[in-house]
Design a protein around this motif. Structure first.
Motif, PDB file in Angstrom:
ATOM      1  N   UNK A 118      29.622  37.854  46.322  1.00 13.57           N
ATOM      2  CA  UNK A 118      30.600  36.017  45.357  1.00 13.57           C
ATOM      3  C   UNK A 118      31.555  35.782  46.356  1.00 13.57           C
ATOM      4  N   UNK A 119      32.273  36.786  45.401  1.00 15.07           N
ATOM      5  CA  UNK A 119      34.080  36.555  45.624  1.00 15.07           C
ATOM      6  C   UNK A 119      34.155  36.081  47.812  1.00 15.07           C
ATOM      7  N   UNK A 120      33.514  37.004  48.152  1.00 11.56           N
ATOM      8  CA  UNK A 120      33.314  35.881  49.591  1.00 11.56           C
ATOM      9  C   UNK A 120      32.973  34.659  49.602  1.00 11.56           C
ATOM     10  N   UNK A 121      32.324  34.489  49.199  1.00  5.21           N
ATOM     11  CA  UNK A 121      31.806  32.654  49.327  1.00  5.21           C
ATOM     12  C   UNK A 121      32.848  31.847  48.251  1.00  5.21           C
ATOM     13  N   UNK A 122      34.213  32.278  48.130  1.00  5.99           N
ATOM     14  CA  UNK A 122      34.836  31.965  46.705  1.00  5.99           C
ATOM     15  C   UNK A 122      35.690  31.407  47.841  1.00  5.99           C
ATOM     16  N   UNK A 123      37.067  31.229  47.340  1.00  5.34           N
ATOM     17  CA  UNK A 123      38.490  30.781  48.604  1.00  5.34           C
ATOM     18  C   UNK A 123      38.827  32.079  49.090  1.00  5.34           C
ATOM     19  N   UNK A 124      39.640  31.185  50.009  1.00  2.00           N
ATOM     20  CA  UNK A 124      40.339  32.371  50.868  1.00  2.00           C
ATOM     21  C   UNK A 124      41.788  32.841  50.489  1.00  2.00           C
ATOM     22  N   UNK A 125      41.941  33.526  51.156  1.00  2.00           N
ATOM     23  CA  UNK A 125      43.204  34.090  50.126  1.00  2.00           C
ATOM     24  C   UNK A 125      42.949  34.875  48.955  1.00  2.00           C
ATOM     25  N   UNK A 126      41.685  35.175  49.139  1.00  3.76           N
ATOM     26  CA  UNK A 126      41.006  36.150  47.201  1.00  3.76           C
ATOM     27  C   UNK A 126      40.766  37.259  47.666  1.00  3.76           C
ATOM     28  N   UNK A 127      41.070  38.600  47.227  1.00  3.03           N
ATOM     29  CA  UNK A 127      40.776  39.899  47.589  1.00  3.03           C
ATOM     30  C   UNK A 127      38.992  40.149  47.226  1.00  3.03           C
ATOM     31  N   UNK A 128      38.364  40.276  47.746  1.00  3.92           N
ATOM     32  CA  UNK A 128      36.656  40.803  47.451  1.00  3.92           C
ATOM     33  C   UNK A 128      36.845  42.452  48.202  1.00  3.92           C
ATOM     34  N   UNK A 129      36.961  43.146  46.731  1.00  2.00           N
ATOM     35  CA  UNK A 129      36.532  44.507  46.253  1.00  2.00           C
ATOM     36  C   UNK A 129      34.891  44.529  46.119  1.00  2.00           C
ATOM     37  N   UNK A 130      34.249  46.016  46.858  1.00  3.01           N
ATOM     38  CA  UNK A 130      33.111  46.554  46.922  1.00  3.01           C
ATOM     39  C   UNK A 130      33.262  48.342  46.296  1.00  3.01           C
ATOM     40  N   UNK A 176      37.600  47.892  41.226  1.00  5.78           N
ATOM     41  CA  UNK A 176      36.511  46.445  40.760  1.00  5.78           C
ATOM     42  C   UNK A 176      37.337  45.617  40.131  1.00  5.78           C
ATOM     43  N   UNK A 177      38.419  45.640  38.952  1.00  2.00           N
ATOM     44  CA  UNK A 177      38.779  44.940  37.706  1.00  2.00           C
ATOM     45  C   UNK A 177      40.307  44.206  38.959  1.00  2.00           C
ATOM     46  N   UNK A 178      40.415  43.404  40.645  1.00  2.00           N
ATOM     47  CA  UNK A 178      41.025  43.508  41.742  1.00  2.00           C
ATOM     48  C   UNK A 178      39.842  42.637  42.299  1.00  2.00           C
ATOM     49  N   UNK A 179      38.486  42.082  42.390  1.00  2.00           N
ATOM     50  CA  UNK A 179      37.691  41.520  42.862  1.00  2.00           C
ATOM     51  C   UNK A 179      37.822  40.197  42.074  1.00  2.00           C
ATOM     52  N   UNK A 180      38.323  39.222  43.347  1.00  2.00           N
ATOM     53  CA  UNK A 180      38.158  38.366  43.241  1.00  2.00           C
ATOM     54  C   UNK A 180      39.840  37.774  42.656  1.00  2.00           C
ATOM     55  N   UNK A 181      40.832  38.519  42.314  1.00  2.00           N
ATOM     56  CA  UNK A 181      42.231  38.290  42.679  1.00  2.00           C
ATOM     57  C   UNK A 181      42.820  37.229  43.428  1.00  2.00           C
TER      58      UNK A 181
END
Length: 196
Positions: free
Chosen positions: A63-75, A146-151
């Motif tokens: 989901x984070x990938x579909x969000x705002x640019x400049x955020x972190x996506x971790x997997x 995981x805690x940094x996903x979406x940061x």
DNA sequence: ATTAAGATTGGCT
DNA sequence: GCCAATCTTAATA
């Protein structure tokens, strides 16, 4: 050092990826400051790219990938490793990201060593140049999980900075690493800072 | 409910 | 170069 802004990240991942080369990833945690120069990246392009986690649409995981640019996506992969991406720009309802594959450590090497190498690691395998020489190594050294996903990388403790070093004029470019045959493995969307 | 595959790493032959 | 480690996710039944 100028921190990269939201609008700066809002580009197609294939444009953004090579521009991230030689930028500096910075993590501040109290007195601890980690800095590393990004030297290897890969672009992933959402619904048009079979190798992208977003190829089959939005799920809880991506989901984070579909969000705002400049955020972190971790997997999480292979049952044990975390990897970190920067969310890039994309058409509406689509997704894009740039995988941070490698970097050269600049500051905070002691903390990186402590996080990367347990007592079981062979002495001969403990070379500084290998501290961040892979996507899961980089994530481990920066303690990204995981805690940094979406940061938000444009604010807060972790960010990407321009220290005046331009991206390489002629970056090395190859196909992406670790992909299954026929699943986007022929796309030349991996870029590296030339080693010499 | 079951299962296959995974944007990797490190040690060993 | 080969391969085990390790477990989540999403697709299938």
């Amino acid at each position: 050092m100028a921190r990269l802004t939201r609008s700066w990240f809002d580009r197609d991942p294939r444009e953004l990826a090579p521009l991230l080369l030689n930028k500096v990833l910075v993590s501040r945690d109290g007195p601890t400051v980690l800095r590393a120069r990004i030297t290897e990246v890969e672009a992933y392009c959402g619904s048009t790219d079979p190798a992208s986690h977003a190829y089959r649409g939005c799920t809880p995981r991506n989901a984070t990938m579909f969000g705002r640019p400049g955020h972190l996506y971790t997997y999480f992969v292979y049952g044990m490793h975390w990897c970190a991406n920067v969310v890039a720009g994309a058409p509406p309802d689509d997704a894009g990201a740039v995988l941070l594959r490698a970097a050269v450590p600049i500051a905070g090497l002691d903390v990186m060593r402590a996080r990367r190498w347990t007592g079981r690691t062979r002495e001969s395998a403990r070379r500084d140049i290998d501290l961040l020489s892979g996507p899961a190594k980089l994530a481990a050294a920066f303690a990204l999980d995981r805690t940094h996903d979406g940061l938000d990388l444009t604010r807060g403790a972790i960010g990407i900075y321009d220290d005046g070093t331009p991206p390489p004029g002629s970056p090395q470019q190859t196909v992406r690493i670790g992909l299954r045959a026929g699943r986007g493995d022929r796309e030349p969307w991996r870029w590296l800072t030339p080693s010499v």
